[in-house]
Design an enzyme around this catalytic site. Structure first.
Site, PDB file in Angstrom:
ATOM      1  N   GLY A 530       0.794  -1.228   0.000  1.00 27.53           N
ATOM      2  CA  GLY A 530       0.000   0.000   0.000  1.00 27.53           C
ATOM      3  C   GLY A 530       0.822   1.271   0.000  1.00 27.53           C
ATOM      4  CD  GLU A 763       6.779  -9.535   9.825  1.00 26.93           C
ATOM      5  OE1 GLU A 763       6.021  -8.592  10.153  1.00 26.93           O
ATOM      6  OE2 GLU A 763       7.699  -9.939  10.532  1.00 26.93           O
ATOM      7  CG  HIS A 792      10.294  -4.917   9.347  1.00 27.71           C
ATOM      8  ND1 HIS A 792       9.741  -6.131   9.018  1.00 27.71           N
ATOM      9  CD2 HIS A 792       9.268  -4.110   9.684  1.00 27.71           C
ATOM     10  CE1 HIS A 792       8.422  -6.056   9.173  1.00 27.71           C
ATOM     11  NE2 HIS A 792       8.115  -4.846   9.569  1.00 27.71           N
TER      12      HIS A 792
END
Ligand SMILES: Nc1nc2c(c(=O)[nH]1)N[C@@H](CNc1ccc(C(=O)N[C@@H](CCC(=O)N[C@@H](CCC(=O)N[C@@H](CCC(=O)O)C(=O)O)C(=O)O)C(=O)O)cc1)CN2
Ligand SMILES: [Zn+2]
Length: 852
Positions: A530, A763, A792
């Site tokens: 997104g 994830e 991350h």
């Protein structure tokens, strides 16, 4: 109780009022700015240390100003430059071998008695001893060739800690005395200011190890808990150093005691009685570990004094069916225990403390049960002020509860917060834009300290002494109940009219067929989650618009420009399903809250999420409705720029609740359904505008899972229902996606299936697709996008790494169901890494596609 301090040393009582911890980012996010400029290389480690010292001293002095006693350890010393779990890793010098090269770059030096090994990256920092600033942040943020320690949710909060990696050979000792230095800094300030005797707050040894994971290369059956004796030996040295520095109290946080999600049984076959004659064996249960750790920490030993110990068990109920953890703690020789008397067993509408005041069920209600062996010699720090939410407390009711606890078994009662105040903003007085009526219902950290101080005074001096404060609090609570907007009949009516049909879509097979025809996607379709990078430029533009320095039209034009750029980039990269990039959103929850009735948002109400990253959780105070469409103009604009499908992008009800401060006067399930109905209308409007795919993010579905196993089924039921209420109005040909963060989905695979989304992205990159077999064996048979790029860290995965992960996925599940996407949104990434990584992701998808 055995006397554990030197015979002639005083045994200071626990202070009457305290907080278990305090925000550390700073009232104006001073720490964030200091960190980010240090990381950017524009300031030095000394600059960072100077700013953080100023912040620490300002904090302890503020707490004294608010009424905490400056001389007895009432003031929590809970600062951290990044994370309190990382601070223990640093204190222990427990640097994983994969960071071994850090040692080479800085001279090893250890404090007396530490067994730090030669790979710990230890360096003298000024006159002090400990790990270097560089090594500390290398663990937090990674290095050129090593990813950082893993970030994971801290219990059921939106705070993230860094997971320690512990193996049989990991060095563990008392390697860094920062905790002692920060005590001394406040007690004997070099700036000539008021000395404050603080109470160091440290994650306890049992929780530390229970939150650790085995270091890479550790034997299959290795448990970090087997290093308990080494860790406890180091804590003993830390405690001795604190005592020598003059600390009367230390707080050891043991929240793992209230969690059933920790992966180690509380009690069990190797529990009490089983391994009593093998004292050398590693503890296999939480209760064994607690008994063993605290027996050693409190054991008298010539010469080595220690502060008195407060063990805090925030985030839940110590007394539950699966084992009485209060009895366990009461059986140790620690001097004080802090109980969370607000939270009860689950995020429920009704604080347990209120049940107790009414004589109903709930942890605090077992007041009579405080006649627990051992408790009579201890102070009970009654956590009656909510550290996890921002409503002003009904002080009269809390005082009733405190009074009812008296004489029920504990040696003394002190008043505290239920958890650290880390999870709430600093100060309501800092929010000039809040409606004054609403502001009057709220208590942020500073107000909560005031509440604790008032209650402690009421408890000692009698109600009359605090009557005006009690009356004011009662008026605020009543005013809130009666205020306009808290109950909106139209919203209630709509909720009351819901029937089962509003929670169900057409059968998946029918939907899948309709969607295939409409979308005509290739196998292994590529997409993103997104957001695209939230650049400084976008933030500055939004800040100018918020200040009024930029007109609505100019702001809108700037956002459109950004959307057009992001769409063009995705077309260039060859992605199959596009996003608009979310540049108009400050945050995926706050953005919606700003546009829904029933919410308020803050200007300075920042709360640390991890490291320097913060959020401003909105305040959900009234019945929720949607005055007008929220995302439709941006989504349709993006869709107009391309032939490819563009996903509509919404945040789901559970995540909106999880990342807001939520009203506590009705069941969470009802509040969730109100949000769901508002979003359901948004889904309908997106459909009408021709959007074929709508993603409803439930990033926090796993985060809100109750720590108490007994409360989980009810939570999963209402959370899944609210998602279905949001999405089930969609036509069969509209494809509903959802996105879930965090990879520990083992406990909720069934719930993921029950969401009934057409496509779910999760994830998975760092755990190497671990979730996939679980989903497959649970019979999950709809679209699934296990993340193939760990977003991350700034590292760019090669196309080979991506295709390896993809092959793992298609080996386990029907390739026709597999989607190719990153782990999560890209807003914290830069454009350079994003472009490079997505190029590799598309190439890998094409390669694996060709091999099908
Ligand atoms: N609520 C929430 N929780 C979440 C996530 C999430 O996305 N949202 N993701 C997971 C990880 N947690 C995260 C939490 C925060 C951030 C994050 O990026 N936070 C930003 C702030 C985002 C924001 O609110 N941005 C605003 C305000 C930005 C800002 O600081 N503006 C400056 C001015 C502009 C400038 O000069 O930079 C200011 O106010 O001083 C905006 O874009 O409008 C930060 O700390 O830097 C990322 C992940 C889990 N929990
Ligand atoms: Zn995510």
């Amino acid at each position: 109780m055995t006397d554990t301090t030197a015979p002639d040393s005083p045994r200071p009582d626990f202070p009457h009022a305290t907080a278990l911890g305090y925000p550390r980012i700073g009232r104006r996010r001073e720490l964030k700015r200091a960190l980010e400029s240090y990381w950017a290389g524009t300031t030095t480690a000394d600059d960072l240390e100077r700013t953080s010292r100023e912040l620490r001293l300002a904090t302890v002095r503020r707490l004294v100003e608010l009424g905490l006693d400056p001389g007895t350890g009432a003031v929590p010393n809970s600062f951290s430059r990044y994370d309190q779990v990382l601070d223990v890793t640093a204190t222990l010098g427990a640097i994983p071998a994969r960071f071994g090269h850090l040692a080479a770059s800085s001279a090893a030096e250890s404090v007396a008695g530490a067994s730090t090994g030669d790979r710990a990256g230890l360096a003298p920092t000024g006159s002090a001893t400990g790990i270097s600033t560089e090594a500390y942040f290398a663990l937090a943020r990674g290095t050129a060739d090593q990813p950082p320690l893993e970030l994971t949710k801290w219990f059921d909060t939106n705070y993230h800690y860094l997971v320690p990696e512990i193996g049989p050979e990991t060095p563990i000792g008392f390697a860094d005395d920062r905790i002692v230095r920060e005590f001394t800094e406040a007690a004997r300030p070099s700036d000539g200011g008021t000395p404050v005797v603080t109470r160091p707050v440290v994650v306890g040894p049992v929780t530390y190890l229970l939150l650790s994971k085995p270091e890479d290369g550790a034997p299959e059956d290795f448990s970090p808990l087997s290093r308990l004796d080494d860790v406890v030996a180091a804590y003993r040295e830390l405690l001795a150093a604190l005592a020598a520095a003059g600390a009367p109290w230390v707080q050891l946080d043991e929240p793992a005691l209230v969690s059933d999600l920790i992966g180690v049984p509380f009690d069990g076959p190797t529990g009490p009685g089983q391994d009593r004659n093998e004292p050398e064996s590693a503890p296999r249960t939480v209760s064994d570990a607690v008994r063993r750790a605290y027996a050693t920490l409190t054991a008298p030993e010539a010469g080595a004094g220690r502060p008195q110990i407060l063990v805090a068990a925030p985030f839940g109920d110590l007394r539950r069916e699966s084992g009485d953890r209060l009895e366990l703690l009461a059986g140790t020789d620690v001097e004080a225990i802090a109980l969370d008397l607000v939270r009860g067993t689950a995020p429920s509408s009704r604080p347990a403390v209120q049940d107790a005041a009414d004589g109903g069920p709930g942890n605090a209600a077992r007041g009579a049960g405080l006649a627990v062996p051992g408790l009579a010699s201890k102070t009970l720090v009654a956590g009656v002020i909510d550290g996890h939410n921002i409503w002003r407390a009904d002080l009269a009711a809390r005082l009733d509860l405190l009074e009812s606890l008296r004489g029920t078994g504990a040696g003394a009662i002190a008043v505290g917060t239920s958890t650290s105040l880390l999870h709430v903003p600093h100060d309501v007085a800092d929010e000039p834009r809040l409606d004054p009526a609403l502001a009057g219902w709220l208590a942020f950290a500073d107000q909560k300290v005031g509440e604790v101080v008032t209650l402690a005074r009421g408890l000692r001096e009698g109600r009359a002494a605090v009557e005006p404060q009690l009356a004011e609090a009662t008026a605020a609570v009543t005013g809130r109940a009666d205020a306009a907007g808290v109950v909106v009949p139209a919203v209630r009516d709509r909720l009351a009219r819901l029937s089962d049909g509003d929670f169900a879509r057409a059968p998946y097979a029918d939907r899948a067929a309709a969607q295939r025809t409409r979308l005509d996607l290739p196998p292994l379709p590529t997409t993103t989650i997104g957001s695209f990078p939230q650049t400084t430029e976008i933030r500055t533009t939004r800040a100018a618009w918020t200040r009024g320095d930029l007109t609505d039209a100019d702001y809108e034009a700037r956002i459109r420009e950004e959307i057009a750029r992001v769409v063009a980039l995705q077309e260039e990269l060859g992605l199959d399903v596009l996003v608009h990039g979310e540049p108009e959103r400050n945050d995926m929850v706050q953005y919606f809250a700003e546009r829904l009735a029933g919410f308020a948002t803050t200007v300075h109400g920042w709360v640390q999420s991890y490291g320097s990253r913060c959020v401003r959780p909105p305040i959900l105070w009234g019945d929720v409705s949607r005055p007008e469409p929220i995302t439709v103009p941006w989504a349709t604009y993006a869709a107009s720029l391309t032939e490819k499908p563009v996903k509509g992008m919404l945040t789901g009800p559970v995540t909106i609740l999880a990342w807001s401060f939520v009203r506590d006067d009705q069941p969470l399930a009802d509040t969730a359904n109100q949000v769901a109905l508002a979003l359901r209308d948004e889904v309908a409007d997106l459909e009408t505008a021709g959007i074929a795919i709508v993603q409803v993010d439930e990033a926090a579905l796993r985060e809100l899972l109750p720590l108490d196993a007994a409360a989980q089924p009810a939570y999963l039921d209402w959370s899944v229902r609210s998602f279905r209420l949001t999405t089930s109005g969609a036509a069969p040909s509209t494809q509903i996606h959802t996105h879930l963060c965090y990879s520990e989905f083992g406990d909720i695979v069934g719930a993921i299936d029950d969401l009934d989304a057409d496509v779910t992205s999760v994830e998975a990159a760092r755990s190497r697709m671990e979730i996939v077999p679980g989903l497959a064996s649970a019979g999950y048979a709809r679209g699934i996008g296990p993340g193939v790029w760990d977003i991350h860290s700034p590292r760019v995965p090669s196309d080979g790494q991506v295709s390896d992960l993809l092959k793992l996925a298609v080996a386990e599940i029907d390739p026709r169901l597999v989607w190719v996407n990153p782990d999560c949104g890209l807003k914290t990434r830069g454009y350079e890494e994003t472009t490079a990584s997505l190029t590799n992701l598309v190439a890998a998808a094409r390669e694996v596609r060709a091999s099908l």
